[in-house]
Design an enzyme around this catalytic site. Sequence first.
Site, PDB file in Angstrom:
ATOM      1  N   ASP A 345       0.875  -1.171   0.000  1.00  0.00           N
ATOM      2  CA  ASP A 345       0.000   0.000   0.000  1.00  0.00           C
ATOM      3  C   ASP A 345       0.906   1.212   0.000  1.00  0.00           C
ATOM      4  O   ASP A 345       2.074   1.140   0.385  1.00  0.00           O
ATOM      5  CB  ASP A 345      -0.926   0.017   1.225  1.00  0.00           C
ATOM      6  CG  ASP A 345      -2.134   0.933   1.019  1.00  0.00           C
ATOM      7  OD1 ASP A 345      -3.249   0.413   0.826  1.00  0.00           O
ATOM      8  OD2 ASP A 345      -1.956   2.173   1.026  1.00  0.00           O
ATOM      9  N   LYS A 405      -4.891   3.439 -11.705  1.00  0.00           N
ATOM     10  CA  LYS A 405      -4.814   2.012 -12.051  1.00  0.00           C
ATOM     11  C   LYS A 405      -3.958   1.843 -13.300  1.00  0.00           C
ATOM     12  O   LYS A 405      -3.137   0.929 -13.383  1.00  0.00           O
ATOM     13  CB  LYS A 405      -6.213   1.422 -12.253  1.00  0.00           C
ATOM     14  CG  LYS A 405      -7.003   1.356 -10.931  1.00  0.00           C
ATOM     15  CD  LYS A 405      -8.176   0.402 -10.998  1.00  0.00           C
ATOM     16  CE  LYS A 405      -9.158   0.591  -9.852  1.00  0.00           C
ATOM     17  NZ  LYS A 405      -9.120  -0.336  -8.757  1.00  0.00           N
ATOM     18  N   SER A 427     -14.527  -2.630  -9.550  1.00  0.00           N
ATOM     19  CA  SER A 427     -15.925  -3.059  -9.693  1.00  0.00           C
ATOM     20  C   SER A 427     -16.661  -2.233 -10.731  1.00  0.00           C
ATOM     21  O   SER A 427     -17.780  -2.597 -11.112  1.00  0.00           O
ATOM     22  CB  SER A 427     -16.656  -3.038  -8.357  1.00  0.00           C
ATOM     23  OG  SER A 427     -16.348  -1.892  -7.644  1.00  0.00           O
ATOM     24  N   HIS A 448     -12.725 -10.268  -9.500  1.00  0.00           N
ATOM     25  CA  HIS A 448     -13.606  -9.347  -8.779  1.00  0.00           C
ATOM     26  C   HIS A 448     -14.254 -10.037  -7.582  1.00  0.00           C
ATOM     27  O   HIS A 448     -15.168 -10.844  -7.740  1.00  0.00           O
ATOM     28  CB  HIS A 448     -14.673  -8.803  -9.745  1.00  0.00           C
ATOM     29  CG  HIS A 448     -15.563  -7.777  -9.123  1.00  0.00           C
ATOM     30  ND1 HIS A 448     -16.914  -7.735  -9.337  1.00  0.00           N
ATOM     31  CD2 HIS A 448     -15.289  -6.751  -8.283  1.00  0.00           C
ATOM     32  CE1 HIS A 448     -17.429  -6.720  -8.652  1.00  0.00           C
ATOM     33  NE2 HIS A 448     -16.462  -6.117  -8.010  1.00  0.00           N
ATOM     34  N   GLU A 460     -16.091 -13.037  -9.544  1.00  0.00           N
ATOM     35  CA  GLU A 460     -16.256 -12.908 -10.990  1.00  0.00           C
ATOM     36  C   GLU A 460     -14.871 -12.845 -11.632  1.00  0.00           C
ATOM     37  O   GLU A 460     -14.042 -12.029 -11.231  1.00  0.00           O
ATOM     38  CB  GLU A 460     -17.036 -11.632 -11.317  1.00  0.00           C
ATOM     39  CG  GLU A 460     -18.503 -11.686 -10.902  1.00  0.00           C
ATOM     40  CD  GLU A 460     -19.267 -10.386 -11.166  1.00  0.00           C
ATOM     41  OE1 GLU A 460     -20.452 -10.442 -11.505  1.00  0.00           O
ATOM     42  OE2 GLU A 460     -18.662  -9.294 -11.025  1.00  0.00           O
ATOM     43  N   ASN A 498     -23.359  -6.786  -9.948  1.00  0.00           N
ATOM     44  CA  ASN A 498     -23.771  -5.408  -9.651  1.00  0.00           C
ATOM     45  C   ASN A 498     -24.774  -4.882 -10.674  1.00  0.00           C
ATOM     46  O   ASN A 498     -25.643  -4.079 -10.359  1.00  0.00           O
ATOM     47  CB  ASN A 498     -22.558  -4.478  -9.586  1.00  0.00           C
ATOM     48  CG  ASN A 498     -21.741  -4.756  -8.328  1.00  0.00           C
ATOM     49  OD1 ASN A 498     -22.245  -5.367  -7.395  1.00  0.00           O
ATOM     50  ND2 ASN A 498     -20.495  -4.338  -8.321  1.00  0.00           N
TER      51      ASN A 498
HETATM   52  P1  NAI Z   1     -10.169   1.448  -0.103  1.00  0.00           P
HETATM   53  O1  NAI Z   1     -10.241   2.882  -0.295  1.00  0.00           O
HETATM   54  O2  NAI Z   1     -10.649   0.840   1.158  1.00  0.00           O
HETATM   55  O3  NAI Z   1      -8.649   0.961  -0.294  1.00  0.00           O
HETATM   56  C1  NAI Z   1      -7.809   1.389  -1.319  1.00  0.00           C
HETATM   57  C2  NAI Z   1      -6.389   1.300  -0.805  1.00  0.00           C
HETATM   58  O4  NAI Z   1      -5.508   1.483  -1.897  1.00  0.00           O
HETATM   59  C3  NAI Z   1      -6.037   2.362   0.229  1.00  0.00           C
HETATM   60  O5  NAI Z   1      -5.473   1.726   1.347  1.00  0.00           O
HETATM   61  C4  NAI Z   1      -5.025   3.235  -0.474  1.00  0.00           C
HETATM   62  O6  NAI Z   1      -4.031   3.757   0.400  1.00  0.00           O
HETATM   63  C5  NAI Z   1      -4.422   2.260  -1.466  1.00  0.00           C
HETATM   64  N1  NAI Z   1      -3.842   2.878  -2.669  1.00  0.00           N
HETATM   65  C6  NAI Z   1      -4.364   3.831  -3.458  1.00  0.00           C
HETATM   66  N2  NAI Z   1      -3.543   4.076  -4.507  1.00  0.00           N
HETATM   67  C7  NAI Z   1      -2.461   3.263  -4.349  1.00  0.00           C
HETATM   68  C8  NAI Z   1      -1.291   3.024  -5.100  1.00  0.00           C
HETATM   69  N3  NAI Z   1      -1.051   3.675  -6.223  1.00  0.00           N
HETATM   70  N4  NAI Z   1      -0.414   2.116  -4.658  1.00  0.00           N
HETATM   71  C9  NAI Z   1      -0.636   1.440  -3.508  1.00  0.00           C
HETATM   72  N5  NAI Z   1      -1.751   1.619  -2.768  1.00  0.00           N
HETATM   73  C10 NAI Z   1      -2.658   2.496  -3.180  1.00  0.00           C
HETATM   74  O7  NAI Z   1     -10.900   0.787  -1.367  1.00  0.00           O
HETATM   75  P2  NAI Z   1     -11.649  -0.599  -1.487  1.00  0.00           P
HETATM   76  O8  NAI Z   1     -13.056  -0.446  -1.111  1.00  0.00           O
HETATM   77  O9  NAI Z   1     -10.834  -1.658  -0.863  1.00  0.00           O
HETATM   78  O10 NAI Z   1     -11.629  -0.809  -3.066  1.00  0.00           O
HETATM   79  C11 NAI Z   1     -10.482  -1.192  -3.762  1.00  0.00           C
HETATM   80  C12 NAI Z   1     -10.868  -1.705  -5.122  1.00  0.00           C
HETATM   81  O11 NAI Z   1     -11.759  -2.787  -4.978  1.00  0.00           O
HETATM   82  C13 NAI Z   1     -11.600  -0.696  -5.984  1.00  0.00           C
HETATM   83  O12 NAI Z   1     -11.193  -0.874  -7.301  1.00  0.00           O
HETATM   84  C14 NAI Z   1     -13.074  -1.045  -5.805  1.00  0.00           C
HETATM   85  O13 NAI Z   1     -13.848  -0.699  -6.921  1.00  0.00           O
HETATM   86  C15 NAI Z   1     -12.971  -2.530  -5.690  1.00  0.00           C
HETATM   87  N6  NAI Z   1     -14.078  -3.180  -4.984  1.00  0.00           N
HETATM   88  C16 NAI Z   1     -14.601  -2.656  -3.833  1.00  0.00           C
HETATM   89  C17 NAI Z   1     -15.622  -3.275  -3.167  1.00  0.00           C
HETATM   90  C18 NAI Z   1     -16.168  -2.755  -1.885  1.00  0.00           C
HETATM   91  O14 NAI Z   1     -17.267  -3.179  -1.467  1.00  0.00           O
HETATM   92  N7  NAI Z   1     -15.470  -1.871  -1.221  1.00  0.00           N
HETATM   93  C19 NAI Z   1     -16.212  -4.546  -3.690  1.00  0.00           C
HETATM   94  C20 NAI Z   1     -15.537  -5.056  -4.860  1.00  0.00           C
HETATM   95  C21 NAI Z   1     -14.538  -4.371  -5.482  1.00  0.00           C
END
Ligand code: NAI
Length: 690
Positions: A345, A405, A427, A448, A460, A498
């Site tokens: 992270d 990304k 997602s 996913h 998925e 979704n």
């Molecule tokens: P989050 O905001 O909880 O976590 C994202 C993490 O990525 C943070 O800890 C941040 O510091 C880190 N980060 C950001 N840019 C970075 C980089 N360049 N290098 C290293 N670390 C970096 O987000 P969440 O909810 O975990 O979502 C993450 C992904 O999963 C997204 O693409 C989201 O669409 C997808 N997703 C989320 C779901 C949910 O219910 N929260 C369900 C399924 C998929």
Amino acid sequence: MSKMITGKYDNWSLNLDDNNILWCTFDRKDSSANSLNEPILREFDQILNGIAQGTQAKALIIQSGKASGFIAGADIVQFKNLKSAEEATKLILKGQEVFDKLEHLSIPTIAAISGFWLGGGLELAFACRYRLAVDNEKTRLGLPEVKLGIHPGWGGTIRLPALIGALPAMDLILSGRTVNAKTAKKMGIVDESVPKRVFHKALVQYALKAPQKQGLRFQLNQKLIGLSNHKFIRPLLAKLLFRQLNSKIKRAHYPSPFITVDNWVEFGVTKPEGLINEANSIGKLIVSETAQNLVSVFFMQEALKNLAKSSVTPIKHVHVIGAGVMGGDIAAWAALKGFQVTLQDQLPKFISGAMKRAYDLAKKQLKEKHLITAMMDRLTPDIEGKGIAKADVIIEAISEKLEAKQSLFKMLEAKAKPNAILATNTSTIPLEEIATVLTQPDRLVGIHFFNPVAKMPLVEVIHTAHTHQQVLDKASAFVRKIDKLPLAVKSSPGFLVNRILLPYMMEAVSMLQEGVPGPVIDKAARDFGMPMGPIELADKVGLDICLHALEKLTATLGNNTPVPEELKNLVAQGNLGTKTGKGFYTYDKQGKIIKSPGGKSVAALPTDIIERLTFRMLNEAVACLREGIVSSAEFLDAGCIFGFGFPPFRGGPMTYIKKEGNDKLLKQLEILTSRYGSRFQPDKGWGNVA
Ligand code: NAI
């Protein structure tokens, strides 16, 4: 001992050892697992007849010949072919007859339990005089019939309560859960639970001279067991059992556990009346719609498992980037399932938060200290991303921003091993957009997960038109290796789950805005069989996440699901659902609802709440099938059941449409279109489902 009976049968073999103990080994031919069906039971019957006619054997020991130790229960393929309740009952009665014969052999009979002994396999063990189990992590005992909409049929509902008492027996039968050897011993299901190295010795000892059970404690226990099944006590205990069942499920949706209790109240553990009733009862249940659908769901699950061919190149090291809600939990789950995992992270505080959650998961799932330590040793914080160059699978789970990304994947493509899987957990962002920066876009795949990762069984596996088949296969194989169900899905807005779920949730929000109380909407969905209502679900998922996903979906799919103002307002105010203590509902510190939304301006409750909710789902499901988002109606059903809990007893949206009838539903959809407008416009795919 007649010479005729020893030797090899098609599925069984019989050997008499020097101690005159007869070892009966079950090894189903042409199958990796042992399951019981009619011809196999017929063969076993022949063996029992041989023994009953006279034998020099001092005892009979029944064991599984499969290395994995399977006796997986009855062969459920045969359930699908049964035409009537009578035919089903006849088949069950035949099995009961064989187990009865086993129970009445004059020599001691012992079930040598190692590995899985489930369902019909365990019922066979109940008909033995003794049960001995190997105490290791592989041994599991249970009666999972309830999960298929039936109940045990080969005496399990009679012999188990008689053996261990009504309440622990009902606990096992009504939940379908499995227990290990130690718990089985504590519950009284097995006589001994012993380490593998002394198992053979213990079996021989029981065969030659089983220890006498006596003493005051034993006598008292037997009295209590008898009392728990007494006709005056049964109705009282049943009240408790029904209360427990009603708190979890509805009789109209899942009748079999309720019927199991009804049967027991009426017949207790009497034989043969109870057994005959058990056979009649299961016969009716087997051919019921619920059981047939649940059996189909079981096969869907198997089909998803089989989608994942084993990977050509072994996967050892997984690197996860983004230690937030999803990435942190994905990394922990992969470590739990045995992979070496590095977790990266940009901020150390997210990694330490994820490590804490991983430790909680380890404690909950593994319990024993050495296993917890081993799992945590497999999970390494990796702020610098050293794992990238070593990993076989790299999963990106950073914030949902396209540019971030893209630049990450550009770097990954340069640094990762040439055959490493490059996967995104996005997602909402189409994979094609991320892949534009790659020189080899065929390397990108979506893996996913759903939130919470530990609970949701489906993953998925998303492909674009470019994704290389080998990459897809490897990604699915990885998903399977971490004990999730991989579903191949075409990249498109909202993917499958979704895309179907969001319109349904937003229809609920529309009703809320019209003044229908939130609890009324949620209850309607639960009454249909959904695990929770759509408003509760939105709060749980997080309103920010719903809003973001919905904006993306609306932008690409048109304005059929407009973003509700109320959702925008709540997010703008920072009310994001359960995680902030307020969303549509307001929660106290323990997460209990203290204030519900809606209900101020509505004059009378609308009568079409559930139609509005379900038709948004069904219409979108039809569209997904038409667009080839998944390859078959069966996989669409599986995606909805395992992805968001579409009621399994209804068999999935496509099965539901087929059962209700395409034309009837289409008419209802047209009525809804005339009432509420174009968002109910029937998709072009209706008519092709059946
Ligand atoms: P989050 O905001 O909880 O976590 C994202 C993490 O990525 C943070 O800890 C941040 O510091 C880190 N980060 C950001 N840019 C970075 C980089 N360049 N290098 C290293 N670390 C970096 O987000 P969440 O909810 O975990 O979502 C993450 C992904 O999963 C997204 O693409 C989201 O669409 C997808 N997703 C989320 C779901 C949910 O219910 N929260 C369900 C399924 C998929």
